[in-house]
Scaffold this motif. Structure first.
Motif, PDB file in Angstrom:
ATOM      1  N   ALA A 296      -6.184  38.106   0.645  1.00  0.00           N
ATOM      2  CA  ALA A 296      -7.527  37.820   1.183  1.00  0.00           C
ATOM      3  C   ALA A 296      -8.590  37.725   0.046  1.00  0.00           C
ATOM      4  O   ALA A 296      -9.349  36.786   0.280  1.00  0.00           O
ATOM      5  CB  ALA A 296      -7.927  39.140   2.082  1.00  0.00           C
ATOM      6  N   GLN A 297      -8.323  38.596  -1.078  1.00  0.00           N
ATOM      7  CA  GLN A 297      -9.186  37.978  -2.176  1.00  0.00           C
ATOM      8  C   GLN A 297      -8.877  36.949  -2.643  1.00  0.00           C
ATOM      9  O   GLN A 297      -9.947  36.020  -3.234  1.00  0.00           O
ATOM     10  CB  GLN A 297      -8.871  39.221  -3.368  1.00  0.00           C
ATOM     11  N   TRP A 298      -7.481  36.423  -3.023  1.00  0.00           N
ATOM     12  CA  TRP A 298      -7.359  35.203  -3.494  1.00  0.00           C
ATOM     13  C   TRP A 298      -8.052  33.845  -2.450  1.00  0.00           C
ATOM     14  O   TRP A 298      -8.587  33.110  -2.970  1.00  0.00           O
ATOM     15  CB  TRP A 298      -6.007  34.741  -3.266  1.00  0.00           C
ATOM     16  N   MET A 299      -7.909  34.229  -1.266  1.00  0.00           N
ATOM     17  CA  MET A 299      -8.487  33.050  -0.368  1.00  0.00           C
ATOM     18  C   MET A 299      -9.881  33.158  -0.228  1.00  0.00           C
ATOM     19  O   MET A 299     -10.536  31.932  -0.126  1.00  0.00           O
ATOM     20  CB  MET A 299      -7.691  33.219   1.100  1.00  0.00           C
ATOM     21  N   ILE A 300     -10.448  34.121  -0.313  1.00  0.00           N
ATOM     22  CA  ILE A 300     -12.226  34.289   0.104  1.00  0.00           C
ATOM     23  C   ILE A 300     -12.481  34.113  -1.401  1.00  0.00           C
ATOM     24  O   ILE A 300     -13.807  33.499  -1.546  1.00  0.00           O
ATOM     25  CB  ILE A 300     -12.372  35.573   0.520  1.00  0.00           C
ATOM     26  N   GLU A 301     -11.808  34.800  -2.500  1.00  0.00           N
ATOM     27  CA  GLU A 301     -12.861  34.892  -3.771  1.00  0.00           C
ATOM     28  C   GLU A 301     -12.297  33.963  -4.949  1.00  0.00           C
ATOM     29  O   GLU A 301     -12.819  34.022  -6.040  1.00  0.00           O
ATOM     30  CB  GLU A 301     -12.982  36.174  -4.292  1.00  0.00           C
ATOM     31  N   GLY A 302     -10.998  33.318  -4.450  1.00  0.00           N
ATOM     32  CA  GLY A 302     -10.593  32.473  -5.303  1.00  0.00           C
ATOM     33  C   GLY A 302      -9.566  33.123  -6.454  1.00  0.00           C
ATOM     34  O   GLY A 302      -8.894  32.305  -7.010  1.00  0.00           O
ATOM     35  N   GLU A 303      -9.777  34.514  -6.723  1.00  0.00           N
ATOM     36  CA  GLU A 303      -8.762  35.168  -7.461  1.00  0.00           C
ATOM     37  C   GLU A 303      -8.613  36.702  -7.118  1.00  0.00           C
ATOM     38  O   GLU A 303      -9.591  37.216  -6.286  1.00  0.00           O
ATOM     39  CB  GLU A 303      -9.390  34.953  -9.003  1.00  0.00           C
ATOM     40  N   CYS A 304      -7.699  37.282  -7.480  1.00  0.00           N
ATOM     41  CA  CYS A 304      -7.425  38.731  -7.199  1.00  0.00           C
ATOM     42  C   CYS A 304      -7.977  39.635  -8.408  1.00  0.00           C
ATOM     43  O   CYS A 304      -8.365  39.373  -9.324  1.00  0.00           O
ATOM     44  CB  CYS A 304      -5.927  38.985  -6.971  1.00  0.00           C
ATOM     45  N   GLU A 305      -8.290  40.798  -8.021  1.00  0.00           N
ATOM     46  CA  GLU A 305      -8.853  41.926  -8.924  1.00  0.00           C
ATOM     47  C   GLU A 305      -8.019  42.348  -9.895  1.00  0.00           C
ATOM     48  O   GLU A 305      -8.245  42.914 -10.699  1.00  0.00           O
ATOM     49  CB  GLU A 305      -9.512  42.907  -8.131  1.00  0.00           C
ATOM     50  N   ARG A 306      -6.450  42.180  -9.786  1.00  0.00           N
ATOM     51  CA  ARG A 306      -5.773  42.394 -10.613  1.00  0.00           C
ATOM     52  C   ARG A 306      -4.559  41.426 -10.959  1.00  0.00           C
ATOM     53  O   ARG A 306      -4.483  40.504 -10.098  1.00  0.00           O
ATOM     54  CB  ARG A 306      -5.230  43.935 -10.316  1.00  0.00           C
ATOM     55  N   ASP A 307      -3.821  41.498 -12.036  1.00  0.00           N
ATOM     56  CA  ASP A 307      -2.577  40.631 -12.176  1.00  0.00           C
ATOM     57  C   ASP A 307      -1.771  40.811 -10.978  1.00  0.00           C
ATOM     58  O   ASP A 307      -1.047  41.790 -10.946  1.00  0.00           O
ATOM     59  CB  ASP A 307      -2.014  40.916 -13.594  1.00  0.00           C
ATOM     60  N   THR A 308      -1.419  39.909 -10.468  1.00  0.00           N
ATOM     61  CA  THR A 308      -0.481  39.957  -9.107  1.00  0.00           C
ATOM     62  C   THR A 308       0.853  39.151  -9.448  1.00  0.00           C
ATOM     63  O   THR A 308       1.729  38.787  -8.422  1.00  0.00           O
ATOM     64  CB  THR A 308      -1.118  39.122  -7.787  1.00  0.00           C
ATOM     65  N   PHE A 309       1.092  38.673 -10.926  1.00  0.00           N
ATOM     66  CA  PHE A 309       2.124  37.977 -11.071  1.00  0.00           C
ATOM     67  C   PHE A 309       3.449  38.199 -10.670  1.00  0.00           C
ATOM     68  O   PHE A 309       4.416  37.722 -10.100  1.00  0.00           O
ATOM     69  CB  PHE A 309       2.272  37.587 -12.586  1.00  0.00           C
ATOM     70  N   ALA A 310       3.748  39.567 -10.409  1.00  0.00           N
ATOM     71  CA  ALA A 310       5.103  40.407 -10.019  1.00  0.00           C
ATOM     72  C   ALA A 310       5.374  39.983  -8.680  1.00  0.00           C
ATOM     73  O   ALA A 310       6.553  39.922  -8.153  1.00  0.00           O
ATOM     74  CB  ALA A 310       4.913  41.728 -10.251  1.00  0.00           C
ATOM     75  N   MET A 311       4.117  39.520  -7.938  1.00  0.00           N
ATOM     76  CA  MET A 311       4.466  39.197  -6.305  1.00  0.00           C
ATOM     77  C   MET A 311       4.260  37.887  -6.033  1.00  0.00           C
ATOM     78  O   MET A 311       4.056  37.575  -5.011  1.00  0.00           O
ATOM     79  CB  MET A 311       3.899  40.068  -5.401  1.00  0.00           C
ATOM     80  N   ASP A 312       3.678  37.064  -6.960  1.00  0.00           N
ATOM     81  CA  ASP A 312       2.983  35.772  -6.774  1.00  0.00           C
ATOM     82  C   ASP A 312       4.334  34.714  -6.704  1.00  0.00           C
ATOM     83  O   ASP A 312       5.208  34.923  -7.398  1.00  0.00           O
ATOM     84  CB  ASP A 312       2.295  35.282  -8.174  1.00  0.00           C
ATOM     85  N   CYS A 313       4.118  34.023  -5.765  1.00  0.00           N
ATOM     86  CA  CYS A 313       5.199  33.049  -5.134  1.00  0.00           C
ATOM     87  C   CYS A 313       5.617  32.125  -6.252  1.00  0.00           C
ATOM     88  O   CYS A 313       6.545  31.320  -6.291  1.00  0.00           O
ATOM     89  CB  CYS A 313       5.037  32.300  -3.841  1.00  0.00           C
ATOM     90  N   ALA A 314       4.376  31.995  -7.005  1.00  0.00           N
ATOM     91  CA  ALA A 314       4.764  30.803  -8.149  1.00  0.00           C
ATOM     92  C   ALA A 314       5.687  31.563  -9.379  1.00  0.00           C
ATOM     93  O   ALA A 314       5.674  30.839 -10.380  1.00  0.00           O
ATOM     94  CB  ALA A 314       3.423  30.531  -8.824  1.00  0.00           C
TER      95      ALA A 314
END
Ligand SMILES: Cc1cc2nc3c(=O)[nH]c(=O)nc-3n(C[C@H](O)[C@H](O)[C@H](O)COP(=O)(O)OP(=O)(O)OC[C@H]3O[C@@H](n4cnc5c(N)ncnc54)[C@H](O)[C@@H]3O)c2cc1C
Length: 805
Positions: free
Chosen positions: A365-383
């Protein structure tokens, strides 16, 4: 049914409902969830409902903590019960390595605000009396562990979302997702079509099928999983008379988790003879059904469990739950904007929906609404996976992950499944030279080179491993003669077009160099977080080469595409350019010997086209070893020829190959940070010292400028420091707490052994007002407080004379 909405979430399992709730929580109310049957109709309804915070990845652990704390909030908002049992839990350690791991986890929890503790076998007997503690060294106790009612919780998320304005349509199956030219989507269902700006795939067991509707391959598939519920157990009945509920017990040695269920026990297994399920696709008519009981595959696990939990042996089995749930190749969720797609989001492969679902919903939700997350999400990033990933790779990795669910995970461990997969032309040559291989982003990378009398396998360990001597040899070669390794594991991009420079000036915070030169620059998010650490080389007015982390290719390309501009083309050439780096005092002599071009005039940070032997190469005078060095890029078809030339010229100068272990030791001498350790979206440029590469002078409103300027004015509250540590046989890995005057004031980002300086070195954050050269602190490594001292002078080439000379 509504026919237009801002977001369609496909799938009403715990994850889809959490995403929907978090979208409303963060302010988007025009959102809709479509579920082909009733809510919870995938894996969710038959989950055991257990939750816990323990996770090898620190950011994942923090998100699990968030998820667990959220349940009370959900109950308060909705007035519904999640059926919460906050009974606490112990994770047992039956050997020193497992104990070390738990102690290290406990240490991390100190600055994460998690109140775990290490308990003794005597404590375990009191806390969790069903446990036979023979052979147990201790356990990690977590008061947050517990379980809940999976269906009640999912419906609570759904109600909270509805209260925030969301719409939920059950018995509505999505059959197509078609993108319009403007990037919006038509979601076609069996009840009609909905026009929406964004699509979220939360299809759980059917995530692959839902993804295929949009032409996306999701690297995941289900595994079968089984747990048993017993009849009444006298010990539990007695405890209940005293009003006590038995806590959870995770027994990694037995690959089991156990908890109280009613007056009996419930135990589930991650058995070695595990079975993938529906590998080629989940049938649409799979509904609220279970798989047939299968005691054969858990026979050994049950035998083990009888020894660890003797009460089980006499308890009859009341029910068996055997169902499928999905895994990605590394067991972490696949979350975020799907690379290569517009407005298409993933919330899939969540294998522990009740530990992780809340965090996944919040981040998305943060990614979609605010454009980025409050913390590093690389461990679960589909990229975190690239387009090289195939179902053939996914399958053995998913099985490996299931089997290792309860294994100790070591910082230097290289998992064997699906390897070797991607190799450069140098693989056989380096293999014959004794390479001990690791894997990065699917690519085989030499970690170090063993001598003929040394094993070709690095023993996984929390302490210094058997790679120590080989790494020392390779460091010595670089510092005293010349070392060579490949440049294959850099992410490489070619940016071309009339607007290439202007675009780079906008995307990168640093100075974009003039022709023939290169520069180092951070790439910032709008909030000023570090999302890249790039070398930019100017090849011509309209052509630039960028290099960065190899493992972040899909992540970086996604960002470039999201910020695409007229007159600029960005090509990912990571696997189309390879080559070598040579580093050490003899590096220039070697290069001079194999080219007719004049190397002597090549200054530090210069970039040139040179013909080396037969091969046209791009040569950059820069090296992550901190030494005199050159990065040499060429076409992979010519790499063997380039090797022959460099090796023939290098051998008389004492050239030897070196691997990633040596590279990571060498960079410590200069306190160079590394991507996703020191430099990640968890940190800003000023906190990490990367602000020295920001060009505040340039006349461009580069992304993140306002945030970086604000931080420049106030100064960061914490700063990255280097430390010399009085370690014994274990160096800092990551996230060890830093103690000062009896309290935890910071944490480490990475560390290791500097073979050149023969010191244990760490990097980590301290409050800015405490940073001082020589400051004495303590760092907690594997449960022991080690004295450490802040260093500000690099351990090698402090004045840069060698690197720049
Ligand atoms: C035996 C067992 C025990 C488990 N125990 C635990 C535990 O103790 N703790 C824990 O945290 N996790 C546990 N899990 C895992 C947990 O069940 C999953 O992590 C979780 O359910 C995943 O939820 P989800 O929403 O991603 O997927 P699902 O629950 O699979 O939900 C996906 C939903 O999408 C819907 N859908 C799919 N395609 C479409 C379409 N085209 N149109 C509309 N709707 C669609 C489906 O009908 C389904 O309802 C267990 C799993 C199993 C099998």
């Amino acid at each position: 049914m509504k026919t237009t909405t801002r977001v369609v979430v496909i799938g009403g399992g715990v994850v889809g409902c959490s995403v929907l709730y978090h979208l409303t929580k963060l302010g988007w109310s025009d959102v809709m969830l479509l579920e082909r049957s009733e809510l919870t109709s995938g894996s969710t309804w038959h989950a055991a409902g257990g939750f816990h915070t323990l996770n090898g990845d620190t950011n994942m652990a923090a998100l699990q903590g968030y998820t667990i704390r959220l349940y009370k909030e959900l109950e308060e908002i909705t007035g519904m019960s999640c059926g919460l049992h906050h009974v606490g839990g112990v994770t047992l350690a039956d050997n020193q390595d497992r104990f070390d791991m738990l102690v290290a986890e406990r240490a991390k929890h100190r600055f994460m605000g998690l109140e775990t503790e290490i308990v003794t076998p005597e404590d375990i007997k009191k806390i969790a009396p069903v446990t036979n503690t023979d052979g147990i060294l201790g356990a990690l106790y977590d008061p947050l562990d517990g379980h809940l009612d999976p269906s009640g919780t999912t419906h609570a998320y759904a109600k909270a979302a509805r209260m925030g304005g969301a719409t939920i349509e059950t018995h509505t199956k999505v059959i197509e997702t078609n993108q319009r030219a403007d990037g919006t989507w038509d979601v076609v269902t069996d009840k009609g079509t909905i026009h929406t700006e964004h699509v979220v795939n939360a299809g759980g067991l059917w995530a692959r099928e839902v993804g295929a509707m949009a032409g996306v391959y999701f690297p995941l598939h289900p595994m079968e999983h089984q747990y048993l519920v017993t009849e009444d157990v006298p010990l539990i009945v007695d405890m209940m008379k005293d009003g006590i509920e038995h806590p959870h017990v995770m027994d990694p040695a037995g690959e089991s988790y156990l908890r109280q269920e009613g007056k009996g026990l419930c135990i589930g297994f991650y058995e070695q003879p595990c079975r993938p399920w529906a590998v080629d696709g989940t049938l649409w008519d799979f509904g609220h059904e279970l798989l047939p009981d299968d005691f054969d595959k858990i026979e050994d696990s049950i035998d083990f469990a009888y020894k660890r939990f003797p009460d089980l042996e006499t308890a009859g089995i009341k029910s068996v739950i055997h169902g499928p749930f999905t895994f990605a190749p590394d067991g972490n969720p696949l979350v975020g904007p799907v690379p290569g797609m517009r407005n298409y989001w993933s919330a899939c492969a969540v294998m522990a929906g009740f530990s992780q679902g809340g965090g996944v919903g919040l981040m998305l939700a943060q990614w979609m609404i605010e454009g980025e997350c409050e913390r590093d999400t690389f461990a679960m990033d589909c990229a975190r996976f690239g387009d090289w990933i195939t179902p053939g790779y996914t399958r053995p990795k998913v099985i490996e992950n299931y089997q290792k669910r309860f294994s100790v995970s070591y910082p230097n461990e290289e998992l064997p499944a699906a390897r070797p997969f991607r190799q450069t032309p140098m693989y056989d040559t380096f293999d014959k030279m004794g390479a001990v291989w690791g894997q990065q982003f699917g690519l085989e990378v030499a970690n170090y080179f063993a001598q003929s009398d040394e094993p070709r396998f690095e023993t996984p360990s929390f302490r210094r491993s058997n790679a120590f001597d080989a790494t020392a040899r390779e460091v010595k070669v670089v510092r005293e003669a010349v070392g060579i390794n490949e440049t294959h594991n850099f992410g490489k991009y070619i940016v071309t077009g009339p607007n290439a420079r202007d675009w780079l000036d906008l995307i990168m915070a640093g100075r974009i160099p003039k022709q023939g030169r290169l520069s180092l620059t951070p790439m910032l998010s709008p909030k000023g977080r570090l999302i890249g650490d790039f070398t930019v080389s100017c090849l011509s007015d309209h052509a630039f080469q960028l290099t960065a982390s190899y493992g972040s290719q899909a992540y970086h390309m996604r960002w470039f595409e999201q910020n695409e501009a007229e007159g600029v083309k960005v090509a990912n050439v990571s696997d189309r350019l390879t080559g070598f780096q040579i580093a050490g005092p003899k590096a220039r002599d070697v290069l001079t010997a194999c080219t007719r071009d004049d190397v002597s005039e090549m200054k530090f940070m210069d970039v040139r086209q040179l013909t080396i032997g037969l091969v046209d190469c791009l040569v950059q005078r820069v090296s992550y070893t901190g030494d005199l060095g050159f990065e040499i890029y060429c076409d992979p078809m010519a790499q063997r020829a380039l090797w022959d030339t460099l090796w023939t010229a290098g051998e008389p100068h004492g050239m030897r190959p070196f691997g990633m272990r040596a590279m990571m030791s060498l960079r410590l001498d200069k306190f160079f940070g590394s991507w996703l350790s020191e430099f990640s979206p968890d940190y800003t440029a000023a906190e990490t010292g990367m602000d020295r590469f920001i060009s505040f002078k340039k006349n461009t409103d580069f992304i993140g400028r306002a945030a970086a300027e604000a931080e420049r004015d106030t100064g960061p509250t914490r700063r990255l420091c280097a430390f010399e540590v009085e370690a014994e046989d274990a160096d800092v890995n990551a996230y060890e707490p830093i103690w000062l005057d009896g309290s935890v004031v910071g944490f480490c980002t990475s560390g290791g052994y500097s073979h050149h300086a023969q010191k244990s070195i760490a990097q980590g954050f301290l409050p800015s007002d405490r940073v001082a050269d020589g400051l004495e602190v303590e760092i907690e490594i594997l449960g022991k407080l080690r004295k450490a001292r802040v260093l500000t002078t690099p351990l090698f080439d402090a004045d840069g004379a060698r690197m720049r000379g």
